[in-house]
Design a protein around this motif. Sequence first.
Motif, PDB file in Angstrom:
ATOM      1  N   THR A   1      16.444   9.000  -4.174  1.00 31.67           N
ATOM      2  CA  THR A   1      16.863   9.227  -2.812  1.00 31.67           C
ATOM      3  C   THR A   1      17.675   8.159  -2.154  1.00 31.67           C
ATOM      4  O   THR A   1      17.230   6.953  -2.413  1.00 31.67           O
ATOM      5  N   GLU A   2      18.720   8.277  -1.646  1.00 30.77           N
ATOM      6  CA  GLU A   2      19.692   7.059  -1.280  1.00 30.77           C
ATOM      7  C   GLU A   2      19.263   6.592   0.265  1.00 30.77           C
ATOM      8  O   GLU A   2      18.958   7.601   0.959  1.00 30.77           O
ATOM      9  N   PRO A   3      19.248   5.514   0.569  1.00 33.85           N
ATOM     10  CA  PRO A   3      18.909   4.756   1.586  1.00 33.85           C
ATOM     11  C   PRO A   3      19.947   5.407   2.967  1.00 33.85           C
ATOM     12  O   PRO A   3      21.021   5.536   2.652  1.00 33.85           O
ATOM     13  N   SER A   4      19.326   6.040   3.996  1.00 39.57           N
ATOM     14  CA  SER A   4      20.158   6.417   5.147  1.00 39.57           C
ATOM     15  C   SER A   4      20.742   5.262   5.773  1.00 39.57           C
ATOM     16  O   SER A   4      20.447   4.130   5.873  1.00 39.57           O
ATOM     17  N   GLU A   5      22.126   5.460   6.273  1.00 44.30           N
ATOM     18  CA  GLU A   5      23.132   4.448   6.922  1.00 44.30           C
ATOM     19  C   GLU A   5      23.079   4.772   8.433  1.00 44.30           C
ATOM     20  O   GLU A   5      23.212   6.006   8.785  1.00 44.30           O
ATOM     21  N   PRO A   6      22.826   3.840   9.112  1.00 44.28           N
ATOM     22  CA  PRO A   6      22.612   4.036  10.652  1.00 44.28           C
ATOM     23  C   PRO A   6      24.056   4.408  11.168  1.00 44.28           C
ATOM     24  O   PRO A   6      24.947   4.107  10.609  1.00 44.28           O
ATOM     25  N   GLU A   7      24.051   5.162  12.294  1.00 46.21           N
ATOM     26  CA  GLU A   7      25.229   5.578  13.051  1.00 46.21           C
ATOM     27  C   GLU A   7      26.054   4.279  13.426  1.00 46.21           C
ATOM     28  O   GLU A   7      25.248   3.229  13.956  1.00 46.21           O
ATOM     29  N   ALA A   8      27.351   4.241  13.639  1.00 47.07           N
ATOM     30  CA  ALA A   8      28.114   3.410  14.002  1.00 47.07           C
ATOM     31  C   ALA A   8      28.054   2.954  15.614  1.00 47.07           C
ATOM     32  O   ALA A   8      27.948   4.151  16.357  1.00 47.07           O
ATOM     33  N   GLY A   9      27.525   2.070  16.161  1.00 47.68           N
ATOM     34  CA  GLY A   9      27.399   1.694  17.382  1.00 47.68           C
ATOM     35  C   GLY A   9      25.992   1.799  17.874  1.00 47.68           C
ATOM     36  O   GLY A   9      25.452   1.308  18.733  1.00 47.68           O
ATOM     37  N   SER A  10      25.054   2.097  16.801  1.00 40.39           N
ATOM     38  CA  SER A  10      23.485   1.983  17.127  1.00 40.39           C
ATOM     39  C   SER A  10      23.089   0.596  17.071  1.00 40.39           C
ATOM     40  O   SER A  10      23.606  -0.368  16.604  1.00 40.39           O
TER      41      SER A  10
ATOM     42  N   VAL B   1      24.286  -4.680  17.191  1.00 42.40           N
ATOM     43  CA  VAL B   1      25.185  -3.467  17.140  1.00 42.40           C
ATOM     44  C   VAL B   1      25.690  -3.130  15.667  1.00 42.40           C
ATOM     45  O   VAL B   1      26.109  -4.069  14.849  1.00 42.40           O
ATOM     46  N   TYR B   2      25.356  -1.852  15.260  1.00 43.98           N
ATOM     47  CA  TYR B   2      25.703  -1.668  13.681  1.00 43.98           C
ATOM     48  C   TYR B   2      27.370  -1.328  13.731  1.00 43.98           C
ATOM     49  O   TYR B   2      27.648  -0.437  14.330  1.00 43.98           O
ATOM     50  N   VAL B   3      27.915  -2.042  12.961  1.00 44.81           N
ATOM     51  CA  VAL B   3      29.340  -1.842  12.334  1.00 44.81           C
ATOM     52  C   VAL B   3      29.602  -1.512  10.952  1.00 44.81           C
ATOM     53  O   VAL B   3      29.110  -2.366  10.222  1.00 44.81           O
ATOM     54  N   PRO B   4      30.041  -0.308  10.768  1.00 40.68           N
ATOM     55  CA  PRO B   4      29.952   0.144   9.324  1.00 40.68           C
ATOM     56  C   PRO B   4      31.065  -0.855   8.388  1.00 40.68           C
ATOM     57  O   PRO B   4      31.975  -1.332   8.880  1.00 40.68           O
ATOM     58  N   GLY B   5      30.228  -1.412   7.431  1.00 43.80           N
ATOM     59  CA  GLY B   5      31.053  -2.279   6.475  1.00 43.80           C
ATOM     60  C   GLY B   5      30.525  -3.692   6.790  1.00 43.80           C
ATOM     61  O   GLY B   5      30.831  -4.698   5.939  1.00 43.80           O
ATOM     62  N   PHE B   6      29.939  -4.064   8.125  1.00 37.33           N
ATOM     63  CA  PHE B   6      29.476  -5.355   8.317  1.00 37.33           C
ATOM     64  C   PHE B   6      28.158  -5.317   8.715  1.00 37.33           C
ATOM     65  O   PHE B   6      27.478  -6.549   8.740  1.00 37.33           O
ATOM     66  N   GLY B   7      27.515  -4.201   8.808  1.00 39.04           N
ATOM     67  CA  GLY B   7      26.110  -4.383   9.046  1.00 39.04           C
ATOM     68  C   GLY B   7      25.782  -4.532  10.608  1.00 39.04           C
ATOM     69  O   GLY B   7      26.601  -4.343  11.595  1.00 39.04           O
ATOM     70  N   TYR B   8      24.563  -5.328  11.061  1.00 37.23           N
ATOM     71  CA  TYR B   8      24.397  -5.389  12.343  1.00 37.23           C
ATOM     72  C   TYR B   8      24.984  -6.592  12.839  1.00 37.23           C
ATOM     73  O   TYR B   8      24.935  -7.472  12.103  1.00 37.23           O
TER      74      TYR B   8
END
Length: 181
Positions: free
Chosen positions: A132-141, A148-155
């Motif tokens: 099972t792959e870990p789920s990635e949070p939505e951008a901007g969450s 704030v979560y930014v894809p590629g940069f994390g929180y």
Amino acid sequence: MKDKTKRTWLIVLGSLACVVLVVVIAGQFGSKCAVDPAPGTPLSSETSPQMTIETETPSVQISESSASETSDPSTGADSEGTEQTIQADPVKPETPEKPTTVADDHTGEDVPQEERNAETPPTYTKEQTTVTEPSEPEAGSTNSGGQVYVPGFGYVDNDGGNQVVEDNSIYENGNKIGSMG
């Protein structure tokens, strides 16, 4: 005395001192101690004391080896004639036999029971084989820390909205680099 006369006397006395030193040094080479006795001539007891040196000869044991263990590299050498060889031509040893008794294109049943792998293969449950792959949070969450979560940069820390700075006098090396704003 004049200076010229003093110099002349100094040179004469220095030369005489050098001659005397040369004679003394040459006399040391001509003394009796410097003469080596001829080989085989016994030394007189007056000039050298009798010394006896006892030496022990270590015993050396040489084990005999069979002719097959030692090989003479000069065996087969030819030192006569116009073409000479230092050693005989090398002989390639025979290839050893393969340790297995099974043919190269065999099946599993052809392998004797004593040569088979006695270890049992590992068994896994269904839960151990699924990945099972870990789920990635939505951008901007946002997380609980307000980041704030930014894809590629994390929180990333949220510093608020963007700011606009309008300046028409930006120069670099004396040149205007553009109109910003």
